[in-house]
Structures are given as C-alpha cells and as structure tokens.
Scaffold this motif. Structure first.
Motif, PDB file in Angstrom:
ATOM      1  N   ILE A 703       0.845  -1.215   0.000  1.00  0.00           N
ATOM      2  CA  ILE A 703       0.000   0.000   0.000  1.00  0.00           C
ATOM      3  C   ILE A 703       0.877   1.260   0.000  1.00  0.00           C
ATOM      4  CG2 ILE A 703      -1.659   1.322   1.373  1.00  0.00           C
ATOM      5  CD1 ILE A 703      -2.912  -1.339   2.177  1.00  0.00           C
ATOM      6  N   ILE A 704       1.902   1.260   0.869  1.00  0.00           N
ATOM      7  CA  ILE A 704       2.794   2.432   0.949  1.00  0.00           C
ATOM      8  C   ILE A 704       3.501   2.637  -0.381  1.00  0.00           C
ATOM      9  CG2 ILE A 704       4.862   3.354   2.076  1.00  0.00           C
ATOM     10  CD1 ILE A 704       3.915   1.903   4.622  1.00  0.00           C
ATOM     11  N   LEU A 705       3.958   1.563  -1.016  1.00  0.00           N
ATOM     12  CA  LEU A 705       4.643   1.658  -2.297  1.00  0.00           C
ATOM     13  C   LEU A 705       3.721   2.225  -3.371  1.00  0.00           C
ATOM     14  CD1 LEU A 705       7.184   1.112  -3.973  1.00  0.00           C
ATOM     15  CD2 LEU A 705       6.315  -1.209  -4.383  1.00  0.00           C
ATOM     16  N   LEU A 706       2.479   1.787  -3.360  1.00  0.00           N
ATOM     17  CA  LEU A 706       1.530   2.306  -4.324  1.00  0.00           C
ATOM     18  C   LEU A 706       1.293   3.806  -4.113  1.00  0.00           C
ATOM     19  CD1 LEU A 706      -1.129  -0.587  -4.429  1.00  0.00           C
ATOM     20  CD2 LEU A 706       0.525   0.048  -6.198  1.00  0.00           C
ATOM     21  N   LEU A 707       1.232   4.241  -2.825  1.00  0.00           N
ATOM     22  CA  LEU A 707       1.028   5.664  -2.542  1.00  0.00           C
ATOM     23  C   LEU A 707       2.209   6.501  -3.030  1.00  0.00           C
ATOM     24  CD1 LEU A 707      -0.564   5.496   1.024  1.00  0.00           C
ATOM     25  CD2 LEU A 707      -1.694   6.113  -1.125  1.00  0.00           C
ATOM     26  N   LEU A 708       3.426   5.994  -2.830  1.00  0.00           N
ATOM     27  CA  LEU A 708       4.617   6.717  -3.287  1.00  0.00           C
ATOM     28  C   LEU A 708       4.626   6.849  -4.798  1.00  0.00           C
ATOM     29  CD1 LEU A 708       7.345   5.199  -0.931  1.00  0.00           C
ATOM     30  CD2 LEU A 708       6.366   7.510  -0.841  1.00  0.00           C
ATOM     31  N   LEU A 709       4.279   5.750  -5.484  1.00  0.00           N
ATOM     32  CA  LEU A 709       4.248   5.800  -6.937  1.00  0.00           C
ATOM     33  C   LEU A 709       3.193   6.773  -7.423  1.00  0.00           C
ATOM     34  CD1 LEU A 709       4.634   1.990  -7.783  1.00  0.00           C
ATOM     35  CD2 LEU A 709       6.337   3.802  -8.075  1.00  0.00           C
ATOM     36  N   LYS A 710       2.085   6.898  -6.720  1.00  0.00           N
ATOM     37  CA  LYS A 710       1.017   7.804  -7.133  1.00  0.00           C
ATOM     38  C   LYS A 710       1.431   9.254  -6.976  1.00  0.00           C
ATOM     39  CE  LYS A 710      -3.136   8.019  -8.747  1.00  0.00           C
ATOM     40  NZ  LYS A 710      -3.433   7.498 -10.076  1.00  0.00           N
ATOM     41  N   CYS A 711       2.086   9.516  -5.854  1.00  0.00           N
ATOM     42  CA  CYS A 711       2.530  10.912  -5.615  1.00  0.00           C
ATOM     43  C   CYS A 711       3.561  11.328  -6.647  1.00  0.00           C
ATOM     44  CB  CYS A 711       3.104  11.031  -4.205  1.00  0.00           C
ATOM     45  SG  CYS A 711       1.846  10.876  -2.917  1.00  0.00           S
ATOM     46  N   LYS A 712       4.464  10.454  -6.998  1.00  0.00           N
ATOM     47  CA  LYS A 712       5.472  10.761  -8.004  1.00  0.00           C
ATOM     48  C   LYS A 712       4.836  11.006  -9.357  1.00  0.00           C
ATOM     49  CE  LYS A 712       9.762   9.051  -9.971  1.00  0.00           C
ATOM     50  NZ  LYS A 712      10.742   7.943 -10.019  1.00  0.00           N
ATOM     51  N   GLN A 713       3.840  10.259  -9.655  1.00  0.00           N
ATOM     52  CA  GLN A 713       3.155  10.418 -10.948  1.00  0.00           C
ATOM     53  C   GLN A 713       2.459  11.772 -11.010  1.00  0.00           C
ATOM     54  OE1 GLN A 713       0.261   7.419 -11.680  1.00  0.00           O
ATOM     55  NE2 GLN A 713      -0.161   8.092 -13.764  1.00  0.00           N
ATOM     56  N   ASN A 714       1.863  12.251  -9.934  1.00  0.00           N
ATOM     57  CA  ASN A 714       1.172  13.542  -9.902  1.00  0.00           C
ATOM     58  C   ASN A 714       2.163  14.703 -10.079  1.00  0.00           C
ATOM     59  OD1 ASN A 714      -1.234  12.290  -9.597  1.00  0.00           O
ATOM     60  ND2 ASN A 714      -1.298  12.475  -7.367  1.00  0.00           N
ATOM     61  N   ARG A 715       3.313  14.565  -9.479  1.00  0.00           N
ATOM     62  CA  ARG A 715       4.315  15.623  -9.607  1.00  0.00           C
ATOM     63  C   ARG A 715       4.843  15.682 -11.027  1.00  0.00           C
ATOM     64  NH1 ARG A 715       7.160  14.136  -5.755  1.00  0.00           N
ATOM     65  NH2 ARG A 715       8.817  13.072  -6.922  1.00  0.00           N
TER      66      ARG A 715
END
Length: 798
Positions: A703-715
């Motif tokens: 879950i944490i890994l998915l959240l990190l990947l999502k934040c990077k994609q938004n930036r």
C-alpha cells in the motif's frame, strides 16, 4: 329217508289189515344210463288206471339212501333219476339188482319191483404199480420162470381180464395160467442166456386185455436187472504209458493218469490201482499213485542230473469175491531245465556315503555265480538305471558298485539298491540282492523363511515385552546343519537401533516389542531378521518384517480456534449483524488420531438461548437462527462439545461468550485487554499468528509503495501540489487541494464506507477498529482537520 320209513310202516299195517300182497315185477337195464332213461311202465304192468295213481297214492319205496329210480305219477312209468355205476353199487358180484316196493291205498296193495343192473365194459384193466422190477442172475439157465403181478378189472363176466401180452424180445416170453375162479395169471419165462456185460437191463411192457366189446387194456413196465457175476478181469486202455515232465516239477503235479476197465459191476467192477513189486522203493518215494483215480503225481523233487528216466509198474485189482488183476507199465522221461538261478554275494560294502561324494566313489564289491553249465551258467549283472549308481565290471563275475551322479540327501536320503543278475538259459533265471545306502548330510542348504516379507499389524499402546509376531524359517539339512538361530539385523529406526525397539527369541523366532508404540509418533517401521544354521560353514538368510502401527482413539480433540482463555472465548457482535444465517464464528479443532478416530462432530451442550444459535454437526460453524429481539440478553453464553468418532469416544469443550454491541464504535470488552497467559498459545496458534503478521506486513508495504508511486506520478504531470497524506511538513502546501484528483484517487478498500472528498490537510493514523476483536485485522484511519470537516470516517472491513 323219514318218508321211506313211514311208507314202510304204513305198508306193514296194510298187510296186517288186509293180508293181501301182490306179485313181483322184474326189469333189466344197463349201467351208466342217462338221467330220465325209461325202465318200465309199472301202471300198465300192474293193470292200474292212470286216474288211480294219485287217488290211491301210488308211490315207490326203497331202503337205499340213493334214489337211482323214480316214478312218474302222470303216466306210471319208472325212469332213471341218477347215474348208476354197477361197480359202485354191487362191487365185484356177478349179479347186481335194485329192490323197490310199490304201495297203493284204497284198497291197500303192495308189489315188489326188482331192477337188474347189467354190466358194460366201462373200466380199464390196471396194475397196482406202473412199473415192476426183477433181478435175474446172468448165470441162470433158459427155462427159468418168474411170476408177474396181475392186473385188476372191476368189470365182471366177459368184461374182465381175459389175457396178457409182453413186448417183443429175444430173451423172455409169457406163460398164462387160468385159476379156478376164472382169473388169468401170467409168468415170465427165460428163453435165452443173459450176459450182463452185453445188456445189463431190459425194459419190457406187460399188457392186460379184457374180453369186453370193445376190448380195453392196461399196461405196466417190467424192469429186469441182470445181476453181475465177477467173470471179467480189469483191462488197461494202454499196455504202455509214456510221460515227459520237466525236472524240478512242483510237488503234486500230475504226471499221467492210468485207467482200466472191468466189465463187471458193483464190487466186481470196483478197481484199486497200485504199484507192482517191480517198482523200486526209491521210485515209489518220488511218485504218488491215487488208488481210486489212477492219477500219478510228483511226490518229491525230480532232478535230471540224478536220473533221466523212471519206469513204473501199475496193476488194477477188482473187489470181487475172486479178485482179478490187470497190469500196465509207465515210462516217465525228465526234461532238463535251467533250474539254478545266479547267486549274488556282496564282498564288501559301505552303508553310508556323504551327499557331496564325487562321481565314481566305490560303495560295494560284488561277486556273482551260477552252478548251471553252458549258457545256463553265463550271467549278467545290473542295477536300476534311474538310480545314481552303476556297476563297473572288474572281471567275468566281479563288479564294483560306484556312484554315477551327484547325490542330494534332501531329495533322497536312503537308497534301496536292487542288484539284479540273470543267466542266458531258456527261460533265463534271475536273482537279486538289495543293498541299503544311507546318504549322510552336509551343510549345503541355507535357511529359508516362509515369506520374504512379513506384514505385522500392531495396535498402538501395546504392552512392552509382549510378543507381536513369530517368523519361521526352514532348513532342509539335518542335526546341527538344520539347527537355526534367529536374530534382528542391526538397523536404524527413528535414530534408534532396531535392537532397542524389538527383540527376537533366538530359538522360536518369536518377536517381542521392547517398548510401547504411539501411532501419532511412529506409524510404520521395518527391520530385518536373520536365520542362521549351526553347520560348517554357517549359512543364513534374511527376511523383512514390516510393522504397521494401528491407531487407537487415545487423543481427545484439540480446539485451535477461536483463541481461548481458560477454555473460554469472547466475541462481540454488532446488533445490526444478527440476522438469520449470520456466521458468528467457526470452531476449528483437530485430533491427532486417524480415520474414524479423528472424525469430529460438534454439538451445543448448553446455551443461554438455544433458539438463537446453532452449530454445524461437522463444520463447526456457529450461525444465528433468528433476529435478535429487544428482550434477548446482550451476553449470550454457549458450551460447545467437540468429540471424535472413535471407540471409546473422546471429547473437549469450549465456552463461548457472545456480547451484543449497540453500535460498531463501542469499545471492546475489557476482557480482551486483560493479560493473556502465554502458555495458552498452542503451537498451531503461534504458527498462524506468525503467518498472519507476515502477510499483513507485506500488504501494508504494498500500500505504501503504491502511494509513493502515485505521488510521483502527480508531480510529473504538474498536477496541483497535494498533501500526500504524510505528517511531515515537507509535503505541506498553501495551495488548495485539488478536489478532482482527490475524487479520482480516493482510497478504495473492499467493504469500505463510501468515498468522500477530502479537503485540507489529511493525516492517517494506524489503529484498531471496533471489530478488531472479531477479525484480528489492522485498519488505517484517515483524520481530517476540524477546519475542513468536523467528521471522522473509518475505512475498514465490516
């Protein structure tokens, strides 16, 4: 009879009264007339009218009981009423008549009637016997006379016997004489001299003839036997008898039979046979003569080498008063025979031979001989070809008995060897001798178990030291070579030596368990047993014993879930979850046994309200049966009974306390926060906790890994800076949160509450949900600032 008597009395009274008696009337008739035959007309002869016959009581009176004659009152005639046999009425009297009285009344009259019965020739002459015998000596001179039996004829007068005749022959004739009373007598007269040897018996027919018309005859047979006189000497059918017999003919064998004939009869013709004085005493000892039959038989053994021919004189003597004798001679010739069988002699012999003896080993020395000469004395010798022995010829009449094949005591331990010898005579004679050879044992056979593998089924919890099985091996050898000892071959069974687990009786082969076995720890093991003989060298063999432990029901069920404290488990359920069929929990239990012993069943023994919950018989699932009512208690207690299907059945119990909560946010019961005794955690529970914890950690990391990947994609896409839900100030921004992105990218979990848009700073805290006591899962709780929304949303699984 009474009527006749009364008539006679009446007739006498008439005579007295009247004194008148009439005259006599006579009639003549033949005997044997038919019934109703006419005799005479009395009414006419007495001059009496027909009308007076009944008025004057015309009647016939007789003193005889039989009524041969009767009156016809209609016409006054006298007729025959019964057959008349003159011989029966009058016998042999020449005159025969029947006397009657005729009686009349008014006036009384009496008349006499005589009826003469005239004889007819109705009887045959007959003799008292059908045959008569006469004995006449053969030396009587012609002219001798012999009276003969006379015949008898009941008829009289000319109807009686008038003459005799005899059948035609040349030796005898008849002489007739007439007696004073008229009877004729016959005598037999000898006309020619007799010779019994020519004709011993005569059969003549004597015929008696009467004088009636027609003539009648009667016959009798005369058997004349000529009496013998000893006037003939015995005569043999051969003057010289010849007989050829083999030497050594058995005693009682018939040599020949002499036969003499004597024409005389009786004692004059009875002959006795005997040896004459010319026959030597030694010859009489060799032969026997039957004095009655004339048979000559062998009395002693005849030997051709002692004598070739024997001459016997025989005479036949009759038994007459003056005995007469006949002579003959018998020549007996002997035929030489091969009458000496070979003789076998064992010079030396060994009665025992080892079974591993080499081919050609000598066992006996044999000598054969035959006392006969020529071909009769030439002998041969041999043994049965099916035996592992043969004869080796050393000289003309000497042999050695040797082995010809390998011996095996286990196949044949004793041989009865028949040594045969035969000569070349015709027919050949033979002899045999038996030698008994014993084959001694050598240790050439290893022990053999009855099975290469033995399967032993043994119930667990056996008594240590008890016999569990017995193996058996066979050894075909003898004595020490066949004496077996048993042992367990050292091997490893669960890191232990097999000798520490089982032991075996070295003599009997009985196997004993050293310890008790537990099916749950050891289900099967195998080991080897060895059988070894005591021979030299020692031989052995092995067999595998496969021991299969059978399960007993010696383990009670163990409840693995839910977790218990002092056999009690607590559960909290929201009231709104209690609908029919709701799964409250599932009892997970295990049993270390196998088969039916581990087949578990579940049952509710006690319950606060038995109508609220039920449990699956084999699944262990506890489900609600109805909706919760207002009046139902908020704390429900159940005692669950878990038992196996073994014999005897073993069981365990668990008490489950179910607390019904008003809503889902209520705090868990204080019981769950109490210190749990670490000793209550069983091995399986520890494994489950470790597995569950590892899985949860991996899930959280993903879950944490998915959240990190999502934040990077938004930036990367220059999306409006958002707060990425971390408490660090590094990620804070004064810009407003992009609500569209939040709506797109809200957290989604299975069974979560509806997703709401978030504004302002967002913090996530890790904590327990209200239902964590029921499912043991961790949940994420998002926390909103009071400026954005004065609401707390719990994201989790029901």
């Amino acid at each position: 009879m009474a009527t006749a008597a009364s008539d006679a009395v009446h007739f006498i009274s008439l005579l007295i009264l009247s004194g008148h008696v009439a005259g006599r009337i006579r009639y003549s008739i033949q005997e044997e007339l038919e019934q109703g035959a006419f005799v005479g007309n009395i009414a006419e002869d007495l001059n009496i009218g027909i009308s007076e016959l009944r008025t004057r009581r015309f009647r016939l009176i007789s003193d005889d009981t039989k009524k041969y004659l009767a009156l016809n009152l209609e016409n006054g005639m006298l007729f025959v009423s019964e057959r008349i046999d003159r011989e029966q009425v009058c016998g042999e009297h020449s005159l025969c008549s029947l006397a009657y009285k005729i009686s009349l009344d008014n006036p009384p009259e009496m008349h006499s009637v005589a009826v003469e019965i005239i004889d007819v020739n109705d009887n045959l002459p007959h003799f008292s016997k059908s045959a008569f015998s006469l004995r006449i000596n053969e030396l009587l001179a012609p002219g001798a006379r012999f009276p003969l039996e006379s015949a008898h004829d009941p008829d009289v007068g000319t109807n009686t016997i008038s003459t005799y005749q005899i059948s035609r022959n040349e030796y005898f004739d008849l002489e007739l004489q007439k007696r004073s009373n008229g009877d004729v007598i016959a005598e037999l007269s000898l006309e020619k001299s007799l010779d019994r040897e020519e004709q011993p018996t005569f059969y003549l027919v004597l015929t008696a003839i009467d004088g009636g018309i027609p003539q009648r005859t009667g016959t009798a047979q005369i058997i004349i036997t000529v009496v013998d006189v000893n006037d003939n000497a015995p005569v043999f059918d051969h003057k010289l008898y010849r007989a050829n017999i083999r030497e050594n003919t058995p005693k009682g064998t018939l040599v020949t039979k002499v036969s003499a004939v004597d024409l005389d009869e009786g004692t004059n013709g009875d002959l006795v046979y005997s040896f004459t004085s010319h026959t030597s005493p030694s010859t009489r000892e060799l032969f026997e003569l039957d004095p009655v039959t004339g048979e000559i038989k062998v009395e002693e053994v005849l030997d051709f080498e002692k004598a070739h021919i024997y001459e016997l004189g025989v005479e036949a003597t009759d038994k007459g008063q003056y005995a007469q004798v006949g002579h003959t001679k018998i020549m007996v010739r002997l035929i030489d025979m091969n009458d000496n069988a070979p003789e076998i002699e064992v010079m030396s012999s060994s009665n025992m031979v080892p079974e591993d003896a080499q081919i050609g080993t000598m066992l006996a020395e044999i000598s054969v001989s035959d006392p006969d000469s020529g071909e009769n004395g030439q002998v041969q010798c041999g043994v049965d070809k099916n035996l592992p022995f043969k004869l080796q010829k050393i000289s003309s009449n000497n042999y050695n008995l040797v082995t010809s094949d390998a011996l095996d005591r286990e196949t044949v331990s004793v041989y009865n060897i028949s040594i045969s010898s035969w000569d070349r005579g015709a027919p050949p004679l033979s002899a045999s001798k038996h030698i008994l050879i014993t084959v001694s044992d050598v240790n050439d056979n290893a022990p053999r178990f009855t099975q290469s593998t033995y399967n032993v089924f043994l119930m667990e919890n056996n008594r240590p030291g008890a016999s569990i099985f017995a193996v058996a091996a066979l050894d075909a050898d003898l004595d020490r070579n066949g004496m077996l000892t048993y042992s367990v071959v050292d091997s490893r069974i669960q890191d232990d030596s097999a000798t520490y687990i089982v032991t075996i009786n070295s003599k009997s082969g009985n196997i004993f368990a050293v310890r008790s076995f537990d099916y749950e720890n050891l289900k099967q093991f195998r080991f080897k047993v060895k059988a070894q003989d005591a021979g030299f060298p020692k031989l052995s063999s092995t067999a595998i014993v496969n021991v299969i432990i059978l399960d007993q029901n010696d383990n009670a069920p163990v409840i693995d879930s839910p977790l218990m404290w002092n056999n009690t488990a607590s559960l909290e359920i929201a009231r709104q979850s209690l609908y029919p069929g709701y799964l409250v929990t599932k009892i997970i239990a295990s049993d270390a046994d196998s088969g039916q012993n581990m087949r578990l069943s579940f049952q509710i023994l006690e319950a606060t309200d038995k109508s609220l919950f039920n449990i699956g018989l084999h699944s262990g699932e506890i489900k609600t049966m109805r909706n919760l009512k207002i009046e139902d208690a908020t704390n429900q207690r159940m005692v669950i009974h878990v038992r196996d299907n073994g014999q005897p059945r073993l069981s365990s119990t668990i008490t489950i306390i179910v607390s019904v909560l008003a809503n889902i946010t209520e705090r868990m019961s204080s019981e769950l926060h109490q210190h749990r005794n670490v000793s209550q955690f069983s091995g399986p529970n520890v494994y489950l906790i470790i597995i569950f914890g590892s899985t949860s950690f991996i899930f959280l990391a993903i879950i944490i890994l998915l959240l990190l990947l999502k934040c990077k994609q938004n930036r990367t896409h220059n999306v409006e800076e958002t707060r990425c839900c971390f408490p660090s100030s590094k990620w804070r921004s004064t810009d407003a949160f992009n609500r569209r992105a939040v709506l797109h990218e809200g957290l989604h979990y299975s069974g979560a509450a509806p997703t709401l848009p978030l504004s302002g700073t967002c913090h996530y805290a890790v904590g327990l949900s209200a239902e964590s006591s029921k499912c043991d899962f961790l949940f994420l709780k998002p926390t909103l600032n009071s400026n954005d929304m004065n609401t707390r949303i719990t994201i989790g699984r029901e």
